[in-house]
Design a protein around this motif. Sequence first.
Motif, PDB file in Angstrom:
ATOM      1  N   TYR A  13       0.858  -1.192   0.000  1.00 46.92           N
ATOM      2  CA  TYR A  13       0.000   0.000   0.000  1.00 46.92           C
ATOM      3  C   TYR A  13       0.890   1.237   0.000  1.00 46.92           C
ATOM      4  N   GLY A  14       0.305   2.371  -0.311  1.00 40.88           N
ATOM      5  CA  GLY A  14       1.029   3.640  -0.233  1.00 40.88           C
ATOM      6  C   GLY A  14       2.295   3.630  -1.068  1.00 40.88           C
ATOM      7  N   SER A  15       3.342   4.267  -0.566  1.00 36.67           N
ATOM      8  CA  SER A  15       4.577   4.439  -1.328  1.00 36.67           C
ATOM      9  C   SER A  15       5.179   3.113  -1.789  1.00 36.67           C
ATOM     10  N   SER A  16       5.152   2.093  -0.941  1.00 38.97           N
ATOM     11  CA  SER A  16       5.800   0.835  -1.326  1.00 38.97           C
ATOM     12  C   SER A  16       5.087   0.182  -2.512  1.00 38.97           C
ATOM     13  N   SER A  17       3.795   0.477  -2.705  1.00 33.37           N
ATOM     14  CA  SER A  17       3.088  -0.091  -3.862  1.00 33.37           C
ATOM     15  C   SER A  17       3.641   0.483  -5.166  1.00 33.37           C
ATOM     16  N   ARG A  18       4.109   1.716  -5.113  1.00 37.09           N
ATOM     17  CA  ARG A  18       4.674   2.337  -6.318  1.00 37.09           C
ATOM     18  C   ARG A  18       5.994   1.667  -6.684  1.00 37.09           C
ATOM     19  N   ILE A  19       6.774   1.327  -5.660  1.00 38.32           N
ATOM     20  CA  ILE A  19       8.040   0.622  -5.901  1.00 38.32           C
ATOM     21  C   ILE A  19       7.734  -0.756  -6.498  1.00 38.32           C
ATOM     22  N   CYS A  20       6.682  -1.392  -5.991  1.00 36.82           N
ATOM     23  CA  CYS A  20       6.293  -2.708  -6.509  1.00 36.82           C
ATOM     24  C   CYS A  20       5.902  -2.637  -7.984  1.00 36.82           C
ATOM     25  N   LYS A  21       5.209  -1.564  -8.367  1.00 39.23           N
ATOM     26  CA  LYS A  21       4.791  -1.442  -9.771  1.00 39.23           C
ATOM     27  C   LYS A  21       6.011  -1.395 -10.692  1.00 39.23           C
ATOM     28  N   THR A  22       7.052  -0.709 -10.259  1.00 34.00           N
ATOM     29  CA  THR A  22       8.296  -0.664 -11.050  1.00 34.00           C
ATOM     30  C   THR A  22       8.936  -2.057 -11.074  1.00 34.00           C
ATOM     31  N   ALA A  23       8.954  -2.702  -9.921  1.00 29.69           N
ATOM     32  CA  ALA A  23       9.563  -4.045  -9.839  1.00 29.69           C
ATOM     33  C   ALA A  23       8.802  -5.044 -10.717  1.00 29.69           C
ATOM     34  N   ILE A  24       7.480  -4.886 -10.799  1.00 30.59           N
ATOM     35  CA  ILE A  24       6.653  -5.796 -11.610  1.00 30.59           C
ATOM     36  C   ILE A  24       7.099  -5.754 -13.069  1.00 30.59           C
ATOM     37  N   LYS A  25       7.409  -4.528 -13.543  1.00 34.86           N
ATOM     38  CA  LYS A  25       7.845  -4.370 -14.934  1.00 34.86           C
ATOM     39  C   LYS A  25       9.105  -5.218 -15.199  1.00 34.86           C
ATOM     40  N   THR A  26      10.082  -5.095 -14.329  1.00 35.80           N
ATOM     41  CA  THR A  26      11.342  -5.844 -14.471  1.00 35.80           C
ATOM     42  C   THR A  26      11.090  -7.349 -14.368  1.00 35.80           C
ATOM     43  N   LEU A  27      10.295  -7.739 -13.377  1.00 33.32           N
ATOM     44  CA  LEU A  27      10.056  -9.174 -13.146  1.00 33.32           C
ATOM     45  C   LEU A  27       9.298  -9.801 -14.319  1.00 33.32           C
ATOM     46  N   ARG A  28       8.365  -9.037 -14.877  1.00 28.50           N
ATOM     47  CA  ARG A  28       7.606  -9.561 -16.022  1.00 28.50           C
ATOM     48  C   ARG A  28       8.500  -9.705 -17.251  1.00 28.50           C
ATOM     49  N   GLU A  29       9.461  -8.756 -17.397  1.00 26.99           N
ATOM     50  CA  GLU A  29      10.417  -8.880 -18.495  1.00 26.99           C
ATOM     51  C   GLU A  29      11.244 -10.157 -18.337  1.00 26.99           C
ATOM     52  N   LYS A  30      11.391 -10.592 -17.087  1.00 25.69           N
ATOM     53  CA  LYS A  30      12.138 -11.829 -16.808  1.00 25.69           C
ATOM     54  C   LYS A  30      11.230 -13.054 -16.886  1.00 25.69           C
ATOM     55  N   GLY A  31       9.962 -12.841 -17.239  1.00 26.25           N
ATOM     56  CA  GLY A  31       9.043 -13.966 -17.425  1.00 26.25           C
ATOM     57  C   GLY A  31       8.288 -14.380 -16.180  1.00 26.25           C
ATOM     58  N   ILE A  32       8.400 -13.596 -15.106  1.00 25.99           N
ATOM     59  CA  ILE A  32       7.656 -13.939 -13.881  1.00 25.99           C
ATOM     60  C   ILE A  32       6.305 -13.222 -13.891  1.00 25.99           C
ATOM     61  N   LYS A  33       5.232 -14.011 -13.856  1.00 27.40           N
ATOM     62  CA  LYS A  33       3.888 -13.417 -13.917  1.00 27.40           C
ATOM     63  C   LYS A  33       3.467 -12.948 -12.529  1.00 27.40           C
ATOM     64  N   ILE A  34       3.726 -11.680 -12.287  1.00 24.83           N
ATOM     65  CA  ILE A  34       3.447 -11.125 -10.955  1.00 24.83           C
ATOM     66  C   ILE A  34       2.608  -9.860 -11.081  1.00 24.83           C
ATOM     67  N   GLY A  35       1.694  -9.687 -10.165  1.00 24.29           N
ATOM     68  CA  GLY A  35       0.848  -8.491 -10.138  1.00 24.29           C
ATOM     69  C   GLY A  35       0.876  -7.859  -8.750  1.00 24.29           C
ATOM     70  N   LEU A  36      -0.067  -6.981  -8.497  1.00 20.07           N
ATOM     71  CA  LEU A  36      -0.097  -6.257  -7.218  1.00 20.07           C
ATOM     72  C   LEU A  36      -1.523  -6.160  -6.694  1.00 20.07           C
ATOM     73  N   ILE A  37      -1.674  -6.488  -5.442  1.00 23.16           N
ATOM     74  CA  ILE A  37      -2.924  -6.170  -4.728  1.00 23.16           C
ATOM     75  C   ILE A  37      -2.591  -5.006  -3.811  1.00 23.16           C
ATOM     76  N   ARG A  38      -3.275  -3.886  -4.020  1.00 25.43           N
ATOM     77  CA  ARG A  38      -2.965  -2.685  -3.238  1.00 25.43           C
ATOM     78  C   ARG A  38      -4.168  -2.293  -2.375  1.00 25.43           C
ATOM     79  N   PRO A  39      -4.126  -2.616  -1.092  1.00 24.05           N
ATOM     80  CA  PRO A  39      -5.208  -2.151  -0.224  1.00 24.05           C
ATOM     81  C   PRO A  39      -5.190  -0.615  -0.162  1.00 24.05           C
ATOM     82  N   GLN A  40      -6.351  -0.017  -0.432  1.00 27.60           N
ATOM     83  CA  GLN A  40      -6.476   1.440  -0.277  1.00 27.60           C
ATOM     84  C   GLN A  40      -7.111   1.760   1.085  1.00 27.60           C
TER      85      GLN A  40
END
Lengths: 352, 249
Positions: A255-282
């Motif tokens: 949630y919050g700031s760390s969710s933004r870091i996760c969104k960037t990490a998701i891009k890199t991980l998906r480029e590596k073939g890892i199917k990962i998403g984010l659940i962000r409690p608001q």
Amino acid sequence: MAKVLMKGNEAVGKAAIQAGCKFFAGYPITPQNEVPEYLSRELPLAGGTFIQSESEVAAINMLYGAGGSGARCMTSSSSPGIALKQEGIGYCVFGEIPCVINSVARGGPALGTIQPSQQDYNQATRGGANGDYHIPVLAPASIQEAVNFIKEAFEIADVYRTPVIVLEDGLIGQMMEPVDFDVPVKKREHTPKSEWAMGYGNGNPHLIEGIVMDAPMCEKKNRRFFKEKYEVIEKEEVRYEEYMMDDAEYAFVAYGSSSRICKTAIKTLREKGIKIGLIRPQTLWPFPQVPFQNKNIKLFIDIEMNMGQMVPDVALAVNDKNKVKFFGRCGGMIPSPEEVVEATEKIIGGAK
Amino acid sequence: MPTTLFKKPNGLTDKKFHYCPGCGHGIVHRLIAECVDEMGDTNNTIICAPVGCAVFIPNYFVYDSIHCAHGRAPATATGIKRTHPDKTVITYQGDGDLASIGMAEIIHAAARGEKFTTVFINNGIYGMTGGQMAPTTLPGMKSTTSQSGRDPKLNGNPIRICELLATLTGPAYIERVAVDSPAHVIRAKAAIKKALQYQKEKLGFSLVEVVSSCPTNWGKTAVKAMEFVKTDMIPYYPLGVYKDIKEGK
């Protein structure tokens, strides 16, 4: 309207005025000082009252009086200051005072550090006042969302007659982003303040209650809160975002700031073939349950700027603690996307 | 036609006071209600209850009211008065509430010149919790936490609130009165009325300290307790006007 570039803390102040806030009391503490500074200048121009209180304790007790008198009111602080407010928050809960508490978290415990942190998850969602109670906690991840949530917090506070916490961190408070102040927030129906607030009794006394000496009556009041407020809030007020979850096998929970870091990490991980998403409690309370019922997810990876305070909530929602992993930094340290990628690869590798 | 010489003021409910025989709270409650009635503000007043025996104030007054956190009534009253500047706002606080845990709140509300009135009951002891030492407990006076009598070397010295607050610029009116004799009760009423009048004229913060009694926790009869107010309390807490901006004081 066109977007304007604005600092998070000032945007929060402006959003409060837009929401009709007429009373603000606060005490200086980093990293939220721009909130009272902005409101000291702008709130009186909008017909409101600004008070720099002698303490955090006094500020929340001023809200207890102002909110109890029917004014839309807000206070703002940061971690050690919110700790001091806990007693007064309890009075606002029991006295059924609608009020908004803007909490811009920094590293702790004690004076800790002034850098951004999410170490106040438990402070916000569990609270430190005595007694059984819950408080709705909204956790924005951008300045736009902070503005929207502040406005919404005033509505939720009025509907349920409860304090509402908007939990940010120093990143949201201190950075600048473009904001649209015209995003509509739904105005909600609520009991007119003239029916319960002080100053409207006119011979039919209105009491803001802090004590119920008769134990059966005190239990009855507690149970009413759980039935009429908390059960309804858990049903009606849950908010979350799902990001790239359609084909996901793994899910970040952040949630919050760390969710933004996760969104960037998701891009890199998906480029590596890892199917990962984010659940962000608001909303952190009530904590979302539905997105955690996703049976396609092998592991829920909780990323926080603390030592894992949200993990128990995630584990309860997933109902399988073995599927919940954690990585975080604390004490004012912000994890880099690279660190999150590395930690994730280690966690997933270890799961194989 | 019969003449009414005395009646219960309109501002009080029909609830019977729970206070002990010889306690000053009942007298002071009545005086407040009489003053508010006489000023025509019975339906225009908000009263802030403290933590202590007077926490039950909402049962006794017909005014809008709020149970404040311990010592925080001046902060809460600030929020109320700023929201309703034309209402009469009163805080009613004891010595533990105001002079110990709530010292910061009372000093800063007074310094800001918040336009409400504080009625401060000084009976030198914690009543509701059962007779512990208060900041106003006299030297030598026994309490459950100073069982050999308050020793200033060990337990610190009492605090004189009127003298302390009178050093500030914010207060408009500060007076210390007592309720140990009919003459003093009449004087106490005049002081409360004046404080409320100053509030109405938006002149600033006003406070009336009432030197009162707690026979139960003093271990005295009602009569002996009133005598103790006269012989011991008042000499330590001199009665009089400590601040009156209209008189240039």
